[in-house]
Design an enzyme around this catalytic site. Structure first.
Site, PDB file in Angstrom:
ATOM      1  N   GLY A 146       0.823  -1.198   0.000  1.00  0.00           N
ATOM      2  CA  GLY A 146       0.000   0.000   0.000  1.00  0.00           C
ATOM      3  C   GLY A 146       0.859   1.251   0.000  1.00  0.00           C
ATOM      4  O   GLY A 146       2.058   1.208   0.300  1.00  0.00           O
ATOM      5  N   CYS A 147       0.246   2.375  -0.326  1.00  0.00           N
ATOM      6  CA  CYS A 147       1.002   3.628  -0.445  1.00  0.00           C
ATOM      7  C   CYS A 147       1.500   4.120   0.911  1.00  0.00           C
ATOM      8  O   CYS A 147       2.679   4.432   1.076  1.00  0.00           O
ATOM      9  CB  CYS A 147       0.161   4.690  -1.147  1.00  0.00           C
ATOM     10  SG  CYS A 147      -1.497   4.915  -0.477  1.00  0.00           S
ATOM     11  N   TYR A 148       0.604   4.195   1.904  1.00  0.00           N
ATOM     12  CA  TYR A 148       1.044   4.620   3.235  1.00  0.00           C
ATOM     13  C   TYR A 148       2.116   3.683   3.795  1.00  0.00           C
ATOM     14  O   TYR A 148       3.159   4.152   4.289  1.00  0.00           O
ATOM     15  CB  TYR A 148      -0.134   4.687   4.198  1.00  0.00           C
ATOM     16  CG  TYR A 148      -1.058   5.867   4.030  1.00  0.00           C
ATOM     17  CD1 TYR A 148      -0.579   7.183   4.085  1.00  0.00           C
ATOM     18  CD2 TYR A 148      -2.426   5.682   3.841  1.00  0.00           C
ATOM     19  CE1 TYR A 148      -1.434   8.261   3.952  1.00  0.00           C
ATOM     20  CE2 TYR A 148      -3.291   6.765   3.700  1.00  0.00           C
ATOM     21  CZ  TYR A 148      -2.791   8.055   3.759  1.00  0.00           C
ATOM     22  OH  TYR A 148      -3.649   9.127   3.625  1.00  0.00           O
ATOM     23  N   THR A 151       4.320   1.916   2.291  1.00  0.00           N
ATOM     24  CA  THR A 151       5.599   2.131   1.610  1.00  0.00           C
ATOM     25  C   THR A 151       6.363   3.275   2.252  1.00  0.00           C
ATOM     26  O   THR A 151       7.554   3.158   2.570  1.00  0.00           O
ATOM     27  CB  THR A 151       5.363   2.417   0.113  1.00  0.00           C
ATOM     28  OG1 THR A 151       4.801   1.254  -0.503  1.00  0.00           O
ATOM     29  CG2 THR A 151       6.670   2.763  -0.591  1.00  0.00           C
TER      30      THR A 151
END
Length: 345
Positions: free
Chosen positions: A148-150, A152
């Site tokens: 997921g972006c967060y 990462t």
């Protein structure tokens, strides 16, 4: 490599097309879309006219598995599991940009993502695809659960500290701010211009789905259970994530030593840039690129280390990292097709 993209007209899908259209070792041969079936992708997104003019098709898993060496999936989990079952024995690769293959424990996935079906989860030989921390596993894997972006931004920001045992493992507070594109392409009331413009708001406080993913991976690095407090915020910009992470140091330290530690930890990582002491990262400096910038400061009165990590949520936080993983899986340099200079201003 022949590439197929399922869910090509979402933000991560079109970002995959944008980057892969210039990748020298890739030919995109299949694009699917539920909402724009039978249209040219360049009719939906005119900016890629001449770079990609494929017709968008309905989802046909047999066709995409037959014709593609690697499949990027942005569709819901039941598609992920079906594709994974189809590629088990035929040498094809799946890079899943959803959450289906991010978890070690299937019960955690079911609980946090409200997934009702039962299946033999451990039959899928999957790897959590945070490239910088799992290279050797990614190279050999057939199924990648793209992070997921967060997570990462947060895991990259904290990994050197846990690896070196510098911080208390249950003292971490994460304050993250994301651009509106993180909510996806489908229209939502909370993402209307009038709701987002000139507004800053927290959401999913204490219950964001990325919490177990972050704790799972950080616990592996720390070799013991890590718990953190995570609060995401929506900010009125299109792209970018800034995660500000507060950690309690185990002993008195200084910024220069922390800087040297991060530089050594990420010395072989093309896409990780460490800010010099006294300078801090900003989302604009990674806009449109696959880079992660990390900076830090020590609050001496409380011996608190403040880590600041920025990424473009659609590139390093999604499609760019997926392509970075694809490069590894097929024996290519990690930065092949990904040396994108950030856009400024």
């Amino acid at each position: 490599m022949n590439v197929g993209i399922l869910g090509a007209t979402g933000y991560t899908g079109i970002e995959l097309i944008r980057i892969l259209s210039k990748h020298p070792k890739v030919k995109i041969v299949y694009l699917s879309s539920k909402n724009f079936e039978s249209k040219l992708i360049s009719e939906v997104y005119p900016g890629i006219q001449g770079y990609n003019d494929l017709i968008l098709e309905e989802v046909d898993l047999e066709k995409v598995v037959k014709n593609c060496d690697v499949i990027f999936n942005t569709l819901p989990p039941h598609f992920s599991f079906e594709i994974a079952g189809m590629i088990k024995d035929n040498g094809k690769r799946l890079i899943d940009l959803g959450a289906a293959f991010r978890f070690d424990n299937f019960d955690n996935f079911k609980r946090w993502y409200n997934f009702k079906e039962d299946l033999e989860y451990n039959e899928y030989q999957r790897v959590y695809g945070l490239t910088e921390l799992s290279r050797d596993l990614i190279k050999e894997s057939k199924i990648i659960g793209n992070p997921g972006c967060y997570p990462t931004s947060v895991i990259l920001g904290l990994a050197p500290l846990f690896k070196n045992g510098l911080i208390e493992k249950n003292s971490i507070v994460v304050d993250s701010k994301s651009g509106v594109s993180g909510a996806g392409h489908d229209p939502k009331y909370n993402n209307l211009y009038a709701e987002c413009n000139e507004n800053l708001k927290p959401y999913n406080v204490t219950k964001h789905r990325h919490i177990p993913e972050m704790e799972q991976e950080l616990s592996k690095i720390a070799n013991s259970q890590v718990n953190l407090i995570f609060t995401p915020h929506l900010v009125p910009m299109t792209r970018g994530i800034l995660s500000t992470i507060y950690c309690q140091l185990k002993s008195i330290d200084n910024v220069q030593r922390i800087y040297n530690l991060y530089k050594e930890f990420y010395q072989n990582d093309h896409f990780i840039k460490i800010c010099k002491p006294g300078t801090y990262p900003s989302t604009k400096n990674v806009y449109g690129s696959n880079y992660c910038h990390i900076g830090f400061e020590i609050e001496e009165r409380t011996n608190t280390l403040i880590v600041m990590s920025v990424i473009d949520n659609l590139v390093k936080g999604a499609s760019g990292q997926a392509i970075q993983n694809m490069n590894l899986m097929f024996g290519l340099p990690e930065n092949k097709g990904l040396d994108l200079v950030p856009i400024y201003p």
